[in-house]
Motif scaffolding. Structure first.
Motif, PDB file in Angstrom:
ATOM      1  N   MET A   1       0.852  -1.193   0.000  1.00 11.86           N
ATOM      2  CA  MET A   1       0.000   0.000   0.000  1.00 11.86           C
ATOM      3  C   MET A   1       0.884   1.238   0.000  1.00 11.86           C
ATOM      4  N   ASP A   2       0.715   2.103  -0.983  1.00 12.32           N
ATOM      5  CA  ASP A   2       1.491   3.334  -1.093  1.00 12.32           C
ATOM      6  C   ASP A   2       0.902   4.380  -0.161  1.00 12.32           C
ATOM      7  N   LEU A   3       1.674   4.808   0.833  1.00 12.68           N
ATOM      8  CA  LEU A   3       1.195   5.764   1.824  1.00 12.68           C
ATOM      9  C   LEU A   3       1.588   7.201   1.485  1.00 12.68           C
ATOM     10  N   GLY A   4       2.166   7.422   0.302  1.00 11.57           N
ATOM     11  CA  GLY A   4       2.508   8.774  -0.104  1.00 11.57           C
ATOM     12  C   GLY A   4       3.673   9.362   0.667  1.00 11.57           C
ATOM     13  N   LEU A   5       4.613   8.523   1.098  1.00 13.01           N
ATOM     14  CA  LEU A   5       5.742   8.987   1.907  1.00 13.01           C
ATOM     15  C   LEU A   5       7.058   9.016   1.143  1.00 13.01           C
ATOM     16  N   GLU A   6       7.027   8.738  -0.142  1.00  8.19           N
ATOM     17  CA  GLU A   6       8.262   8.713  -0.920  1.00  8.19           C
ATOM     18  C   GLU A   6       8.937  10.084  -0.890  1.00  8.19           C
ATOM     19  N   ASN A   7      10.227  10.091  -0.527  1.00  5.29           N
ATOM     20  CA  ASN A   7      11.070  11.299  -0.441  1.00  5.29           C
ATOM     21  C   ASN A   7      10.672  12.274   0.662  1.00  5.29           C
TER      22      ASN A   7
ATOM     23  N   GLN B   1       1.467   1.428  12.999  1.00  3.18           N
ATOM     24  CA  GLN B   1       0.537   2.512  13.319  1.00  3.18           C
ATOM     25  C   GLN B   1       1.208   3.875  13.253  1.00  3.18           C
ATOM     26  N   VAL B   2       2.479   3.944  13.621  1.00  2.00           N
ATOM     27  CA  VAL B   2       3.226   5.202  13.526  1.00  2.00           C
ATOM     28  C   VAL B   2       3.322   5.654  12.075  1.00  2.00           C
ATOM     29  N   VAL B   3       3.675   4.735  11.193  1.00  6.52           N
ATOM     30  CA  VAL B   3       3.825   5.068   9.780  1.00  6.52           C
ATOM     31  C   VAL B   3       2.476   5.471   9.178  1.00  6.52           C
ATOM     32  N   ILE B   4       1.438   4.742   9.524  1.00  4.74           N
ATOM     33  CA  ILE B   4       0.102   5.056   9.008  1.00  4.74           C
ATOM     34  C   ILE B   4      -0.340   6.449   9.452  1.00  4.74           C
ATOM     35  N   LEU B   5      -0.161   6.767  10.731  1.00  3.78           N
ATOM     36  CA  LEU B   5      -0.572   8.081  11.243  1.00  3.78           C
ATOM     37  C   LEU B   5       0.288   9.209  10.676  1.00  3.78           C
ATOM     38  N   SER B   6       1.483   8.896  10.217  1.00  3.66           N
ATOM     39  CA  SER B   6       2.351   9.906   9.613  1.00  3.66           C
ATOM     40  C   SER B   6       1.954  10.244   8.187  1.00  3.66           C
TER      41      SER B   6
ATOM     42  N   LEU C   1      -7.531  -0.228   7.407  1.00  4.28           N
ATOM     43  CA  LEU C   1      -6.315  -0.485   8.187  1.00  4.28           C
ATOM     44  C   LEU C   1      -6.632  -1.099   9.542  1.00  4.28           C
ATOM     45  N   LEU C   2      -7.647  -0.612  10.233  1.00  5.54           N
ATOM     46  CA  LEU C   2      -8.016  -1.188  11.530  1.00  5.54           C
ATOM     47  C   LEU C   2      -8.590  -2.593  11.386  1.00  5.54           C
ATOM     48  N   SER C   3      -9.106  -2.916  10.208  1.00  2.00           N
ATOM     49  CA  SER C   3      -9.648  -4.253   9.965  1.00  2.00           C
ATOM     50  C   SER C   3      -8.558  -5.267   9.652  1.00  2.00           C
TER      51      SER C   3
END
Length: 551
Positions: A1-7, A258-263, A519-521
């Protein structure tokens, strides 16, 4: 899942510890640029540096209780390690993860505790958080005003791009909620971070970065080098599990995900001021082939939930009450091998039984149940004018139907295979009305409160008796742009009232809610989270009761 955190440049304190290492690894897997901060020893970080290279990871040492040291830390993190190649710089820090801290090994009651120990714990676990956050926000303020030159060394990101991805995630502890006899110093620090600091910063950060967010992840016991010795004591292990329905000690991965998801601004962009208790990979959420039953799937939030589960490879039974027209595009896109639509009146036991029979005859046993349906009256009335008929109808549709659905789900789960039990999860859509109330809709507010608190907190302790890994959680959205409220939101007075106590100054979208549901599921990334209510409300502080002219 791409979380949009690249760079995106992420600075992680305490990165050499068990949880910090896993957080660092997961951010690197998401192609972020990571500054990993350690205090005394970086040996545990060397394998990551070798694996990902210095173009993705840099290691920096700092005493975080010292202001001058922290200033130098941010300068070194933001500027190029090679003056001849400024483009290799990580640029200004956009995401700050505060993971450092000390855990006093000795049990000492307050009357036994020395002032030196108290001050040392507070200095390391609380004051250092203030020092680091202060420097982080000071530099972002310079970016916003155009006076921070360090943003210019990253040629790929302009100032607005930097500010759009701003987030702070702090690591607290369940001790901050429940206390810890013998470690009042540690518990006090955690409480200060999780509540006073988080809830204050969420209202300040948006003055610099309008999309900026602050949240806290609060683990229970976690298997790390810091707790390894303590967890060898059977008495300690018993105490850690005695009030934990899932009966297991968490591992760093449970926390780091969860840290990465919330970021991530992409999936958590409307989540701020929240404390996520983790007490009870990233490309794959472990949902492939799972059978998910989504109620109220034809509505705005339900449609987006259905779409995201289908994208994750799940088999989705999309329930509707009267009209399935809105679901047809999804059915055309994903096909009947992925989505089936079924009608049912969820207030009728026999209809619910038939719904589960039909759903399982096609896709097999239901693994995950999403209770998303609800009604709210179009007529706004104080409680003394609400008819008994309206009250009973709202409670029947919003609350009793969830009892009927959950009862049927659990009856079938009790006799299900271990594979089904291992992935079992219930997610209930609540509302900020259940937390703050809602004048003129007291029936709706009461139904949501009942679900989010009494119902969820009871079921979390019952579901594990038939499925030891099964979980139940709730999500509490604030105002969300859906067909049910879109006409109301055309009224400027309604919009003002809705946003008056929301730091992020925006109404949520179904796209803000659905990713958190999925994500919670997921048993893979949220397998140690149960009995929680996650509010997705832009940091709402409550209701605006009086305008100036009313006082």
């Amino acid at each position: 899942m791409d979380l949009g955190l690249e760079n995106v440049h992420v600075l992680i304190t305490g990165a050499s510890g068990g949880i910090g290492l896993e957080i660092t690894r997961l951010f690197l897997d998401q192609k972020a640029k990571v500054t990993a901060v350690y205090n005394t020893n970086s040996s545990s970080l060397q394998p990551l540096l070798k694996q990902y290279g210095s173009q993705s990871l840099q290691l920096l040492q700092a005493d975080l209780t010292n202001e001058s040291t922290v200033t130098r830390l941010f300068h070194s993190a933001s500027t190029s390690p090679n003056n001849d190649s400024p483009s290799s710089s990580f640029g200004v820090v956009q995401v700050l993860v505060l993971c450092h801290g000390i855990w006093p090994r000795e049990d000492e009651c307050v009357w036994q505790m020395s002032l030196e120990r108290w001050r040392n714990t507070l200095d390391t676990n609380l004051t250092s958080f203030f020092v680091v956050v202060k420097e982080f926000l000071s530099r972002l303020a310079e970016v916003a005003s155009g006076t921070n030159a360090s943003v210019n060394v990253n040629a790929n990101v302009d100032a607005s791009g930097v500010l759009d991805n701003v987030a702070v995630v702090m690591i607290g502890s369940t001790d901050g909620k429940y206390g810890d006899a013998g470690r009042a110093d540690y518990a006090s620090c955690c409480s200060a971070v999780m509540y006073g600091l988080t809830l204050s910063l969420k209202n300040e950060i948006v003055k610099i970065a309008p999309k900026g967010r602050v949240n806290t992840v609060a683990p229970g016991w976690v298997k790390t080098p810091m707790t390894e010795q303590a967890l060898k004591d059977p008495a300690v292990v018993y105490l850690t599990k005695a009030t934990t329905p899932l009966k297991k000690v968490a591992v760093p991965y449970d926390i780091a995900t969860q840290v990465v998801i919330l970021s991530s601004q992409k999936v958590s962009g409307h989540v701020t001021g929240q404390v996520l208790m983790v007490e009870g990979g990233m490309e794959d959420l472990g949902l492939d082939g799972a059978h998910v039953l989504v109620t109220g799937a034809s509505g705005g939030i339900g449609l987006e939930i259905t779409r995201l589960f289908a994208e994750q490879g799940a088999k989705v039974t999309a329930h509707y009450n009267t009209n399935s027209t809105t679901l047809q595009p999804l059915l055309s896109q994903f096909g009947t091998q992925t989505i089936q639509t079924l009608q049912a009146d969820l207030t009728e036991e026999q209809a619910v039984t038939q719904l589960f029979d039909s759903a399982t005859s096609t896709f097999g046993p239901v693994h995950i149940l999403i209770l998303n349906h609800a009604i709210v009256s179009s007529v706004k009335e104080p409680v003394w004018k609400i008819s008994l008929e309206r009250w009973k109808r709202t409670i029947d549709v919003n609350l009793t139907s969830c009892f009927i659905m959950t009862k049927e789900y659990l009856k079938r789960l009790e006799v299900a295979s271990e594979e089904v039990k291992d992935r079992a999860s219930i997610l209930i859509i609540g509302s900020t009305a259940g937390k703050y109330g809602k004048a003129l809709d007291s029936d709706y507010a009461a139904s949501k409160s009942a679900l989010m608190y009494g119902f969820v907190m009871s079921i979390k302790n019952e579901i594990v008796k038939i499925a030891p890994k099964a979980r139940i959680n709730s999500i509490g959205p604030g105002w969300v742009v859906t067909p049910m409220v879109q006409d109301i939101l055309k009224n400027p007075d309604v919009v003002y009232t809705a946003l008056a106590t929301v730091p992020m100054k925006k109404v949520g979208l179904p796209q803000d809610i659905a990713p958190q549901v999925v994500l919670l599921s997921s048993p893979k990334v949220s397998g140690h989270i149960t009995g929680q209510v996650l509010f997705i409300d832009g940091g709402m502080e409550g209701r605006l009761l009086n305008k100036p002219e009313d006082i």
